[in-house]
Scaffold this motif. Structure first.
Motif, PDB file in Angstrom:
ATOM      1  N   MET A 169      33.169  20.928   7.559  1.00  0.00           N
ATOM      2  CA  MET A 169      31.739  21.128   7.540  1.00  0.00           C
ATOM      3  C   MET A 169      31.172  20.879   6.135  1.00  0.00           C
ATOM      4  O   MET A 169      30.107  20.303   5.998  1.00  0.00           O
ATOM      5  CB  MET A 169      31.399  22.538   8.019  1.00  0.00           C
ATOM      6  CG  MET A 169      29.923  22.852   7.991  1.00  0.00           C
ATOM      7  SD  MET A 169      28.882  21.842   9.030  1.00  0.00           S
ATOM      8  CE  MET A 169      29.150  22.609  10.592  1.00  0.00           C
ATOM      9  N   PHE A 197      22.525  20.516  13.634  1.00  0.00           N
ATOM     10  CA  PHE A 197      23.900  20.991  13.770  1.00  0.00           C
ATOM     11  C   PHE A 197      24.293  21.896  12.598  1.00  0.00           C
ATOM     12  O   PHE A 197      24.880  22.966  12.798  1.00  0.00           O
ATOM     13  CB  PHE A 197      24.857  19.800  13.880  1.00  0.00           C
ATOM     14  CG  PHE A 197      26.303  20.183  13.911  1.00  0.00           C
ATOM     15  CD1 PHE A 197      26.867  20.764  15.045  1.00  0.00           C
ATOM     16  CD2 PHE A 197      27.104  19.988  12.798  1.00  0.00           C
ATOM     17  CE1 PHE A 197      28.203  21.132  15.070  1.00  0.00           C
ATOM     18  CE2 PHE A 197      28.447  20.349  12.813  1.00  0.00           C
ATOM     19  CZ  PHE A 197      28.987  20.928  13.953  1.00  0.00           C
ATOM     20  N   ILE A 198      23.973  21.468  11.383  1.00  0.00           N
ATOM     21  CA  ILE A 198      24.281  22.291  10.202  1.00  0.00           C
ATOM     22  C   ILE A 198      23.571  23.633  10.316  1.00  0.00           C
ATOM     23  O   ILE A 198      24.166  24.701  10.109  1.00  0.00           O
ATOM     24  CB  ILE A 198      23.893  21.563   8.904  1.00  0.00           C
ATOM     25  CG1 ILE A 198      24.807  20.345   8.672  1.00  0.00           C
ATOM     26  CG2 ILE A 198      23.941  22.520   7.704  1.00  0.00           C
ATOM     27  CD1 ILE A 198      24.351  19.413   7.563  1.00  0.00           C
ATOM     28  N   TRP A 238      22.423  25.290  13.022  1.00  0.00           N
ATOM     29  CA  TRP A 238      22.958  26.144  14.081  1.00  0.00           C
ATOM     30  C   TRP A 238      24.387  26.620  13.789  1.00  0.00           C
ATOM     31  O   TRP A 238      24.800  27.671  14.286  1.00  0.00           O
ATOM     32  CB  TRP A 238      22.898  25.453  15.432  1.00  0.00           C
ATOM     33  CG  TRP A 238      21.515  25.470  15.994  1.00  0.00           C
ATOM     34  CD1 TRP A 238      20.699  24.407  16.170  1.00  0.00           C
ATOM     35  CD2 TRP A 238      20.770  26.617  16.423  1.00  0.00           C
ATOM     36  NE1 TRP A 238      19.491  24.816  16.660  1.00  0.00           N
ATOM     37  CE2 TRP A 238      19.510  26.170  16.832  1.00  0.00           C
ATOM     38  CE3 TRP A 238      21.043  27.988  16.467  1.00  0.00           C
ATOM     39  CZ2 TRP A 238      18.530  27.036  17.306  1.00  0.00           C
ATOM     40  CZ3 TRP A 238      20.066  28.848  16.947  1.00  0.00           C
ATOM     41  CH2 TRP A 238      18.829  28.364  17.365  1.00  0.00           C
ATOM     42  N   SER A 239      25.101  25.857  12.996  1.00  0.00           N
ATOM     43  CA  SER A 239      26.472  26.260  12.656  1.00  0.00           C
ATOM     44  C   SER A 239      26.508  27.468  11.730  1.00  0.00           C
ATOM     45  O   SER A 239      27.528  28.158  11.641  1.00  0.00           O
ATOM     46  CB  SER A 239      27.211  25.099  11.990  1.00  0.00           C
ATOM     47  OG  SER A 239      27.365  24.030  12.894  1.00  0.00           O
TER      48      SER A 239
END
Length: 108
Positions: A1, A102-103, A105-106
């Motif tokens: 990530m 995505f970043i 929500w991660s």
């Protein structure tokens, strides 16, 4: 990530800088009918890119930066759709929007 965040950050730092200094981007923003927003867009991309990097250490900054960049790319995608750009010119903004969602929500 972390690698994804770094790569995304570099892309925004580079693209934001290009937005501020190249004649190509002056012409693009004129074509979009948004020439008065070119400098703001470039500055927001640079701030967002830097925020992603800082956000590796400080989660709240990562969340704000990724959400802000996702919104900026949502607007960029909409602008390119409005001027009827071909799909291959729309895809970078769309993909960067998805990456930043995505970043975000991660780490929520």
């Amino acid at each position: 990530m972390k690698l994804l965040i770094i790569i995304t950050s570099i892309l925004f730092l580079a693209y934001g800088s290009l937005c501020l200094i190249t004649n190509h981007m002056v012409k693009e923003f004129d074509r979009y009918g948004l020439s008065k927003f070119r400098t703001l867009t470039g500055v927001l991309e640079i701030i967002g890119g830097a925020g992603l990097l800082i956000g590796i250490l400080f989660k709240p900054i990562l969340l704000i930066s990724s959400l802000g960049l996702a919104l900026l790319m949502f607007l960029g995608t909409g602008t390119r759709l409005r001027v009827k750009d071909p799909w291959f010119e729309i895809m970078p903004a769309f993909v960067l929007m998805l990456v930043n969602v995505f970043i975000f929500w991660s780490f929520v």
